[in-house]
Design an enzyme around this catalytic site. Structure first.
Site, mmCIF file in Angstrom:
data_model
loop_
_atom_site.group_PDB
_atom_site.id
_atom_site.type_symbol
_atom_site.label_atom_id
_atom_site.label_comp_id
_atom_site.label_asym_id
_atom_site.label_seq_id
_atom_site.Cartn_x
_atom_site.Cartn_y
_atom_site.Cartn_z
ATOM 1 N N ASP A 80 0.879 -1.174 0.000
ATOM 2 C CA ASP A 80 0.000 0.000 0.000
ATOM 3 C C ASP A 80 0.909 1.214 0.000
ATOM 4 O O ASP A 80 1.638 1.448 0.965
ATOM 5 C CB ASP A 80 -0.887 0.013 1.255
ATOM 6 C CG ASP A 80 -1.974 -1.051 1.193
ATOM 7 O OD1 ASP A 80 -2.543 -1.255 0.107
ATOM 8 O OD2 ASP A 80 -2.242 -1.683 2.230
ATOM 9 N N ASP A 115 -13.940 -3.082 -3.174
ATOM 10 C CA ASP A 115 -14.021 -2.946 -1.719
ATOM 11 C C ASP A 115 -15.493 -3.088 -1.343
ATOM 12 O O ASP A 115 -16.339 -2.350 -1.862
ATOM 13 C CB ASP A 115 -13.517 -1.559 -1.276
ATOM 14 C CG ASP A 115 -12.058 -1.335 -1.659
ATOM 15 O OD1 ASP A 115 -11.289 -2.312 -1.669
ATOM 16 O OD2 ASP A 115 -11.697 -0.176 -1.957
#
Lengths: 265, 199
Positions: A11, A130
């Site tokens: 990330d 998501d």
């Protein structure tokens, strides 16, 4: 026999690796290029690089870093974050990504999936989703989990597949960063809705969590906090999985367990 | 060695180019006939759809020179789509080069594409140098497979859904369904061995 895939996730924010809890409270976890190469050396099966602020702050991912990583990297690399156009995809592929991951842009303009798949083949287009439980259904969110995309998960999986998505990266917003295990119920549901490979994301905290995922037939897992916090290395994780009888690829072929050894997993 | 890389459609040569450079080779992209020069190996990289690829090679003036090189015994490496292209017809539509007899049918498995690390097993036709890599894991990503008419061309087999050829070899031609350039250290070693053993 297809091996289970263990995929560390980088990330990245402003060129640094970070990790947050439920998409918030990010902490610095190092240089993504050297970290990525370390993961590969430890036996990572692929890498995923997600620029977590690119969409929100409308910046582009760091293509020079991608190129630097590719120069040394001998395994597949998926890059996502802030991809809005075929041009963005081409830039990333040109700089050494093997696949691109699109999320918010695909929700805003689903034709982007088709165009990417037509140009480079479905296998180049990973659709990242998501999702969380919401109103009695699995609901899709965009913009790093902040915005309700007003889509039900199964509907979106089926549409994205029909448009040419080659693979899904499914993150459970409820489980992300909590290290309490993958959202197995959501993964089971997603599996019933698409015939594309699904990368399970969000919630890995222990090797038991990975094992639980494999036991349910979900063979691909994304890892972040468990690695960034240096609780375990990729090598330790894969060696332990192999010891428990799961078919994983070990970087030293001499220690790979015999194939097709049966077992009920 | 000097390597001529034949781009199929746009983009995504990064991993293969990086891999070849790490091995110390010189890479030249053959976009049009004007780019062609003497090389040790011609490599067809492996991503994209077979549809239109042959017509595209013709449009770029590459088809005829490649045909000539083939007749002269130029070594060729094909990776994934780059190997599939050598066959006659694709189930997804489109015409291959027809250098190998056979078709390119779709894999049959509950989850497609076949993505990830899988091993291959040797056949009676597998040469000794290549056997050193049998049973090791390589990285696959594909929904189609080759189905050669001549089974002696198959030197590696892999199972996913059914069993399919994962390496084909015939004189100067070697094709892999997996991606050695994405297959870690073992992939790098295999690439290098291909170039030296078959040159």
């Amino acid at each position: 026999m297809l091996r289970a895939r263990v995929i560390p996730c980088l990330d990245v924010r402003h060129g640094r690796t970070v990790k947050g809890v439920q998409f918030q409270n990010v902490v610095d976890a190092g240089d993504p290029v050297s970290l990525g190469l370390q993961y590969a050396e430890d036996g990572a099966d692929e890498l995923v690089w997600l620029d977590i602020v690119a969409t929100v702050e409308d910046t582009r991912v760091q293509v020079e870093q991608i190129a630097r990583l590719r120069a040394g990297l001998k395994i597949p690399l998926t890059v996502g974050g802030g991809i809005k156009s075929l041009n963005d995809m081409e830039t990333l592929l040109y700089h050494g990504a093997d696949k691109v991951s699109i999320n918010s842009a695909a929700l805003a303009d689903p034709a982007l999936i088709e165009e990417g798949a037509k140009r480079w083949g479905s296998q180049c287009v990973v659709v990242a989703i998501d999702a969380r439980q919401w109103d009695g259904q699995y609901r899709v969110f965009s913009h790093g989990g902040r915005r309700d995309a007003e889509r039900e998960l199964g509907d979106w999986l089926r549409e994205a597949e029909s448009r040419g998505a080659g693979e899904f990266l499914l993150t459970s917003i409820d489980h992300d960063g909590r290290q309490s295990g993958y959202d197995l119920a959501m993964l089971d549901y997603a599996r019933s809705q698409t015939s594309r490979p699904i990368i399970a994301s969000g919630g890995a905290g222990t090797i038991d969590h990975l094992a639980a995922c494999f036991d349910r037939g979900h063979l691909t897992v994304l890892l972040a906090s468990i690695l960034h916090r240096q609780q375990l290395t990729v090598a330790q994780i894969k060696e332990e999985l192999a010891r428990r009888g799961y078919p994983v690829r070990l970087v030293k072929p001499s220690v790979e367990r015999p194939r097709e050894a049966g077992g009920s997993w | 060695m000097k390597i001529g890389l034949v781009p199929l459609h746009a983009g995504n040569l990064g991993s293969l180019t990086a891999s070849l450079k790490r091995l110390g080779h010189t890479v030249v992209y053959w976009n049009t006939a004007a780019d062609i020069r003497a090389v040790d190996w011609v490599v067809f990289p492996g991503v994209g759809a077979m549809r239109d690829v042959t017509a595209d090679l013709e449009r770029r003036g590459l088809l005829r020179p490649l045909e000539d090189m083939r007749a002269e015994g130029q070594p060729f490496l094909g990776i994934c789509l780059g190997m599939q292209l050598w066959f006659e017809t694709a189930e997804e539509g489109g015409q291959g080069l027809g250098w190998f007899r056979g078709s390119v049918p779709r894999l049959e498995a509950p989850v497609l594409p076949h993505i990830g690390w899988n091993h291959w097993e040797a056949t009676p036709a597998t040469p000794r140098w290549l056997r050193a890599y049998a049973d090791q894991c390589f990285y696959f990503v594909h929904s189609y497979r080759v189905a050669p008419v001549d089974e002696t061309q198959v030197v590696g087999l892999t199972a996913y859904g059914g069993v399919f050829p994962s390496i084909i070899l015939d004189r100067g031609f070697i094709g892999t369904q997996f991606h050695p350039e994405l297959s870690g250290e073992v992939g790098q070693a295999l690439l290098q061995d291909i170039f030296t053993q078959l040159a």
